[in-house]
Design a protein around this motif. Structure first.
Motif, PDB file in Angstrom:
ATOM      1  N   ASN A  90       0.851  -1.190   0.000  1.00  0.00           N
ATOM      2  CA  ASN A  90       0.000   0.000   0.000  1.00  0.00           C
ATOM      3  C   ASN A  90       0.889   1.243   0.000  1.00  0.00           C
ATOM      4  N   VAL A  91       0.515   2.233  -0.780  1.00  0.00           N
ATOM      5  CA  VAL A  91       1.243   3.496  -0.765  1.00  0.00           C
ATOM      6  C   VAL A  91       0.541   4.450   0.181  1.00  0.00           C
ATOM      7  N   GLY A  92       1.207   4.757   1.283  1.00  0.00           N
ATOM      8  CA  GLY A  92       0.655   5.650   2.285  1.00  0.00           C
ATOM      9  C   GLY A  92       1.213   7.045   2.133  1.00  0.00           C
ATOM     10  N   SER A  93       1.514   7.665   3.266  1.00  0.00           N
ATOM     11  CA  SER A  93       2.080   9.009   3.271  1.00  0.00           C
ATOM     12  C   SER A  93       2.598   9.302   4.667  1.00  0.00           C
ATOM     13  N   ILE A  94       3.664  10.101   4.739  1.00  0.00           N
ATOM     14  CA  ILE A  94       4.125  10.508   6.065  1.00  0.00           C
ATOM     15  C   ILE A  94       3.100  11.413   6.753  1.00  0.00           C
ATOM     16  N   ALA A  95       2.098  11.870   6.006  1.00  0.00           N
ATOM     17  CA  ALA A  95       1.008  12.628   6.622  1.00  0.00           C
ATOM     18  C   ALA A  95       0.326  11.817   7.710  1.00  0.00           C
ATOM     19  N   GLY A  96       0.346  10.486   7.565  1.00  0.00           N
ATOM     20  CA  GLY A  96      -0.253   9.625   8.561  1.00  0.00           C
ATOM     21  C   GLY A  96       0.526   9.589   9.860  1.00  0.00           C
ATOM     22  N   ARG A  97       1.773  10.049   9.824  1.00  0.00           N
ATOM     23  CA  ARG A  97       2.602  10.100  11.030  1.00  0.00           C
ATOM     24  C   ARG A  97       2.735  11.514  11.565  1.00  0.00           C
ATOM     25  N   THR A  98       2.876  12.453  10.659  1.00  0.00           N
ATOM     26  CA  THR A  98       3.134  13.836  11.076  1.00  0.00           C
ATOM     27  C   THR A  98       1.859  14.614  11.364  1.00  0.00           C
ATOM     28  N   GLY A  99       0.727  14.168  10.798  1.00  0.00           N
ATOM     29  CA  GLY A  99      -0.499  14.954  10.924  1.00  0.00           C
ATOM     30  C   GLY A  99      -0.477  16.224  10.114  1.00  0.00           C
ATOM     31  N   GLN A 100       0.481  16.338   9.204  1.00  0.00           N
ATOM     32  CA  GLN A 100       0.590  17.485   8.312  1.00  0.00           C
ATOM     33  C   GLN A 100       0.372  16.996   6.893  1.00  0.00           C
ATOM     34  N   GLY A 101      -0.672  17.451   6.277  1.00  0.00           N
ATOM     35  CA  GLY A 101      -0.982  17.000   4.925  1.00  0.00           C
ATOM     36  C   GLY A 101      -2.086  17.838   4.342  1.00  0.00           C
ATOM     37  N   SER A 102      -2.659  17.377   3.245  1.00  0.00           N
ATOM     38  CA  SER A 102      -3.628  18.170   2.497  1.00  0.00           C
ATOM     39  C   SER A 102      -4.899  18.455   3.289  1.00  0.00           C
ATOM     40  N   ASN A 103      -5.303  17.545   4.149  1.00  0.00           N
ATOM     41  CA  ASN A 103      -6.433  17.801   5.048  1.00  0.00           C
ATOM     42  C   ASN A 103      -6.406  16.775   6.178  1.00  0.00           C
ATOM     43  N   VAL A 104      -7.197  17.016   7.209  1.00  0.00           N
ATOM     44  CA  VAL A 104      -7.165  16.171   8.406  1.00  0.00           C
ATOM     45  C   VAL A 104      -7.619  14.748   8.096  1.00  0.00           C
TER      46      VAL A 104
END
Length: 249
Positions: A142-156
């Motif tokens: 699966n391709v995830g994102s570090i947004a899932g760890r940092t809480g910083q991304g395109s939206n909550v």
């Protein structure tokens, strides 16, 4: 001993017409795999498949948010090749919404974000699991994102869905072993058009704040996906971060 050859193997890439999906398809095909590239319409899937190195490849139509579509795809691929060895989930979408703008993140949008960025990945694994299990050496990436760890991304909601993929790898890595391995590849900023509405100078600012002083390219993520099938054969239930150190900042 590890081998880079995937000759005789079949890799299915959901979201295969996107930047990361197509790069992964090219990388798999270059080391001998037969590749199934899926898109939301036949024309885009066919155009993407033409870009692959020569081989026994297939273009297919599938909708990541439609479980029936995914089950039909799994059966079609099994009939065509008689096997499925690797499933790669790169499909997804997002929308740029400031985290403090709570009203802009409507219930309908939250449901759609989770349907496409988490439920669909689970549904794809569910559909392909019997075929992957039959090989006794199946792989899901699966391709995830570090947004899932940092809480910083395109939206909550997008951050939350990607965090859910990290947990899914842990849960299914345990539940599907030893016949199927489950891994996440988690990129940071990548030079694709995945996030609509992102300002033109975002990549430059992201590169400056990344320890390796550049943003990722689709090929960087594709290399990590292929490594899950070739070099990292004793790994399951974990997340491989490919972000140039961005989450360290």
């Amino acid at each position: 001993m590890t081998t880079n050859s995937l000759s005789g193997k079949v890799a299915v890439i959901l979201g295969g017409t996107g930047g990361i999906g197509l790069a992964a398809g090219k990388a798999f095909a270059s080391i001998g795999a037969s590749v199934v590239l899926t898109g939301r319409n036949a024309d885009s899937a066919s155009q993407a498949a033409v870009a692959l190195p020569a081989g026994n490849h297939l273009a297919a139509v599938a909708e990541i948010g439609d479980s029936a579509s995914l089950r039909a795809l799994a059966e079609d691929v099994q009939r065509h090749y008689g096997r499925v060895d690797i499933l790669v989930n790169t499909a997804g979408f997002t929308r740029l919404i400031p985290h403090a703008d709570l009203e802009a993140l409507s219930d309908a949008l939250i449901d759609e974000l989770f349907a496409v960025n988490w439920r669909g990945q689970f549904a794809a694994i569910r559909a392909f699991a019997p075929h992957l299990r039959a090989r006794r050496d199946g792989l899901v990436v699966n391709v995830g994102s570090i947004a899932g760890r940092t809480g910083q991304g395109s939206n909550v909601a997008y951050c939350a869905a990607k965090a859910g993929l990290d947990v899914m790898a842990v849960s299914l890595g345990r539940a599907l072993a030893p016949e199927i391995r489950v891994l996440n590849v988690s990129p940071g900023a990548v030079g694709t058009a995945f996030v609509p509405g992102r300002s033109s100078d975002f990549n430059e600012r992201a590169a400056k704040s990344t320890p390796l002083k550049r943003i990722g390219q689709a090929e960087d993520v594709a290399d990590a996906i292929v490594a899950c099938a070739t070099s990292l054969r004793f790994a399951t239930g974990t997340t491989i971060v490919v972000d140039g150190g961005r989450q360290l900042g």
